[in-house]
Design a protein around this motif. Sequence first.
Motif, PDB file in Angstrom:
ATOM      1  N   THR A 222       4.586  52.952  58.516  1.00  0.00           N
ATOM      2  CA  THR A 222       3.809  53.146  57.289  1.00  0.00           C
ATOM      3  C   THR A 222       2.484  52.413  57.428  1.00  0.00           C
ATOM      4  O   THR A 222       2.458  51.209  57.698  1.00  0.00           O
ATOM      5  CB  THR A 222       4.557  52.595  56.057  1.00  0.00           C
ATOM      6  OG1 THR A 222       5.867  53.161  55.998  1.00  0.00           O
ATOM      7  CG2 THR A 222       3.793  52.925  54.782  1.00  0.00           C
TER       8      THR A 222
ATOM      9  N   TYR B 116      15.103  53.045  70.310  1.00  0.00           N
ATOM     10  CA  TYR B 116      15.462  53.192  68.903  1.00  0.00           C
ATOM     11  C   TYR B 116      14.329  53.907  68.163  1.00  0.00           C
ATOM     12  O   TYR B 116      13.148  53.647  68.423  1.00  0.00           O
ATOM     13  CB  TYR B 116      15.648  51.824  68.243  1.00  0.00           C
ATOM     14  CG  TYR B 116      16.774  50.977  68.776  1.00  0.00           C
ATOM     15  CD1 TYR B 116      17.977  51.515  69.194  1.00  0.00           C
ATOM     16  CD2 TYR B 116      16.625  49.585  68.824  1.00  0.00           C
ATOM     17  CE1 TYR B 116      19.008  50.705  69.654  1.00  0.00           C
ATOM     18  CE2 TYR B 116      17.642  48.769  69.283  1.00  0.00           C
ATOM     19  CZ  TYR B 116      18.821  49.332  69.705  1.00  0.00           C
ATOM     20  OH  TYR B 116      19.828  48.531  70.172  1.00  0.00           O
ATOM     21  N   PRO B 117      14.662  54.771  67.228  1.00  0.00           N
ATOM     22  CA  PRO B 117      13.604  55.376  66.405  1.00  0.00           C
ATOM     23  C   PRO B 117      13.020  54.338  65.452  1.00  0.00           C
ATOM     24  O   PRO B 117      13.675  53.349  65.112  1.00  0.00           O
ATOM     25  CB  PRO B 117      14.345  56.482  65.644  1.00  0.00           C
ATOM     26  CG  PRO B 117      15.783  56.044  65.623  1.00  0.00           C
ATOM     27  CD  PRO B 117      16.003  55.274  66.895  1.00  0.00           C
ATOM     28  N   MET B 118      11.797  54.573  65.026  1.00  0.00           N
ATOM     29  CA  MET B 118      11.135  53.664  64.087  1.00  0.00           C
ATOM     30  C   MET B 118      10.428  54.474  63.012  1.00  0.00           C
ATOM     31  O   MET B 118      10.068  55.638  63.217  1.00  0.00           O
ATOM     32  CB  MET B 118      10.145  52.754  64.809  1.00  0.00           C
ATOM     33  CG  MET B 118       9.087  53.467  65.609  1.00  0.00           C
ATOM     34  SD  MET B 118       8.031  52.317  66.545  1.00  0.00           S
ATOM     35  CE  MET B 118       7.086  53.456  67.561  1.00  0.00           C
ATOM     36  N   THR B 119      10.246  53.834  61.873  1.00  0.00           N
ATOM     37  CA  THR B 119       9.497  54.431  60.774  1.00  0.00           C
ATOM     38  C   THR B 119       8.224  53.615  60.576  1.00  0.00           C
ATOM     39  O   THR B 119       8.284  52.385  60.462  1.00  0.00           O
ATOM     40  CB  THR B 119      10.326  54.430  59.479  1.00  0.00           C
ATOM     41  OG1 THR B 119      11.546  55.149  59.701  1.00  0.00           O
ATOM     42  CG2 THR B 119       9.562  55.091  58.349  1.00  0.00           C
TER      43      THR B 119
ATOM     44  N   GLU C 163       9.275  49.768  60.961  1.00  0.00           N
ATOM     45  CA  GLU C 163      10.677  49.466  60.679  1.00  0.00           C
ATOM     46  C   GLU C 163      11.556  50.101  61.757  1.00  0.00           C
ATOM     47  O   GLU C 163      11.492  51.305  61.976  1.00  0.00           O
ATOM     48  CB  GLU C 163      11.068  50.003  59.308  1.00  0.00           C
ATOM     49  CG  GLU C 163      10.223  49.444  58.171  1.00  0.00           C
ATOM     50  CD  GLU C 163      10.438  50.202  56.875  1.00  0.00           C
ATOM     51  OE1 GLU C 163      11.353  49.822  56.119  1.00  0.00           O
ATOM     52  OE2 GLU C 163       9.702  51.178  56.636  1.00  0.00           O
TER      53      GLU C 163
ATOM     54  N   ARG D   1       5.106  57.826  55.089  1.00  0.00           N
ATOM     55  CA  ARG D   1       5.894  57.257  56.194  1.00  0.00           C
ATOM     56  C   ARG D   1       6.144  58.328  57.240  1.00  0.00           C
ATOM     57  O   ARG D   1       6.386  59.491  56.912  1.00  0.00           O
ATOM     58  CB  ARG D   1       7.222  56.715  55.681  1.00  0.00           C
ATOM     59  CG  ARG D   1       7.093  55.619  54.645  1.00  0.00           C
ATOM     60  CD  ARG D   1       8.435  55.292  54.038  1.00  0.00           C
ATOM     61  NE  ARG D   1       9.333  54.656  54.996  1.00  0.00           N
ATOM     62  CZ  ARG D   1      10.651  54.569  54.835  1.00  0.00           C
ATOM     63  NH1 ARG D   1      11.230  55.131  53.784  1.00  0.00           N
ATOM     64  NH2 ARG D   1      11.387  53.950  55.730  1.00  0.00           N
ATOM     65  N   ARG D   2       6.076  57.930  58.510  1.00  0.00           N
ATOM     66  CA  ARG D   2       6.329  58.889  59.584  1.00  0.00           C
ATOM     67  C   ARG D   2       7.356  58.309  60.551  1.00  0.00           C
ATOM     68  O   ARG D   2       7.382  57.112  60.804  1.00  0.00           O
ATOM     69  CB  ARG D   2       5.040  59.237  60.317  1.00  0.00           C
ATOM     70  CG  ARG D   2       4.356  58.077  60.999  1.00  0.00           C
ATOM     71  CD  ARG D   2       2.992  58.512  61.554  1.00  0.00           C
ATOM     72  NE  ARG D   2       2.385  57.484  62.392  1.00  0.00           N
ATOM     73  CZ  ARG D   2       1.694  56.463  61.934  1.00  0.00           C
ATOM     74  NH1 ARG D   2       1.513  56.316  60.622  1.00  0.00           N
ATOM     75  NH2 ARG D   2       1.169  55.581  62.765  1.00  0.00           N
ATOM     76  N   SER D   3       8.190  59.178  61.076  1.00  0.00           N
ATOM     77  CA  SER D   3       9.227  58.767  62.027  1.00  0.00           C
ATOM     78  C   SER D   3       8.724  58.980  63.447  1.00  0.00           C
ATOM     79  O   SER D   3       8.117  60.019  63.750  1.00  0.00           O
ATOM     80  CB  SER D   3      10.506  59.565  61.801  1.00  0.00           C
ATOM     81  OG  SER D   3      11.036  59.305  60.510  1.00  0.00           O
TER      82      SER D   3
ATOM     83  N   GLN E  85       9.881  58.322  67.682  1.00  0.00           N
ATOM     84  CA  GLN E  85      10.848  57.894  68.687  1.00  0.00           C
ATOM     85  C   GLN E  85      10.287  58.199  70.068  1.00  0.00           C
ATOM     86  O   GLN E  85       9.802  59.294  70.329  1.00  0.00           O
ATOM     87  CB  GLN E  85      12.202  58.583  68.523  1.00  0.00           C
ATOM     88  CG  GLN E  85      13.251  58.049  69.515  1.00  0.00           C
ATOM     89  CD  GLN E  85      14.654  58.521  69.194  1.00  0.00           C
ATOM     90  OE1 GLN E  85      14.843  59.430  68.384  1.00  0.00           O
ATOM     91  NE2 GLN E  85      15.644  57.894  69.806  1.00  0.00           N
TER      92      GLN E  85
END
Length: 335
Positions: A282, A277-280, A296, A268-270, A272
Amino acid sequence: MRRRNHASAWAKSFERGFAAITRQTLRVGTRAVGEALRPAIDKHKPPPGSGSWIHGVALGAAGARRFRLYRPPHVRIGERLPLMVMLHGCGQDAKSFAMSTRMNRIAARERFLVLYPEQDRVANAQGCWNWFDTASGRAYGEAALIMKAIDQVCLLYPADRARVAVAGLSAGASMAALLVTRHPERFKAVVMHSGIPPGTAHSPLSALGAMQGHRATRPLMTTAASMITSWPPLMVIHGGEDTVVSAHNGHAAAQVWADAAGALASVRRSVQRGNRYPMTVTDFKRKGSTVAKLVEVGQLGHAWSGGAARRPFSDHQGPDASRMAWAFAARQFGV
């Protein structure tokens, strides 16, 4: 003589008063009629921007459904453009979904057609696609009507039948997934935003449980070989603060797609972008190919991410789901 003049003056005064009342009544009545008709008039006005907003109707065994088609400006004779099918959520229609997602602006810049099928309020009072009603067959009937709309657009307009993707929000996302499970060879990509994966509900009651994340998702009825050769890759976008459709469904949709193809999740990588909004993110891959992508957005509720401000079911602070959806589809189109 004096009595006659007095009567005449009274009559003229009465006529002037009656005329004034009549004019005022007409003005008020005209405004009232205008106010009453404004929603219907506004509904038929095209969304702002360049290009064409075309009205159509798809007919089939399950009845009829209206649709709107956005065509970008300056389409050349003989040119064939990719087609993005956009399925609205509950409480929306074709125009409101177009304005909320602003997909037409991207289509004008990137040069593709956008088809907006529209649910009939007679079929569902809230304007929801009946994706869940598979036990009665109603879901399949609506899916067939959407396919009729796609066929009609491919026949009558400059749409490339080999480059079609479908995206939807909420009930529209669930219907998009149902379409692909029934006609995987017709689509190059599918995007589910805040939806429920196929095989999770079969009736209105089971749909409520599925929305709350209380129902298991059945495996897709396919083989790994056919999944790789004919099934389109899936992108899932879901908000962590969604209180209407549990974020569990986003995980389930990506996982069931991956399991059918034998794909494994990457790290998983973050991400922004600016003040969004930040997102994750996969990715689920098999032999280097992305089968499913899960995005997400932790701070997002039940709304189109990055949509127009001050519109229902739209959150302008989220990462731009419309741009992500087109970029995901464009990679499959080879654009």
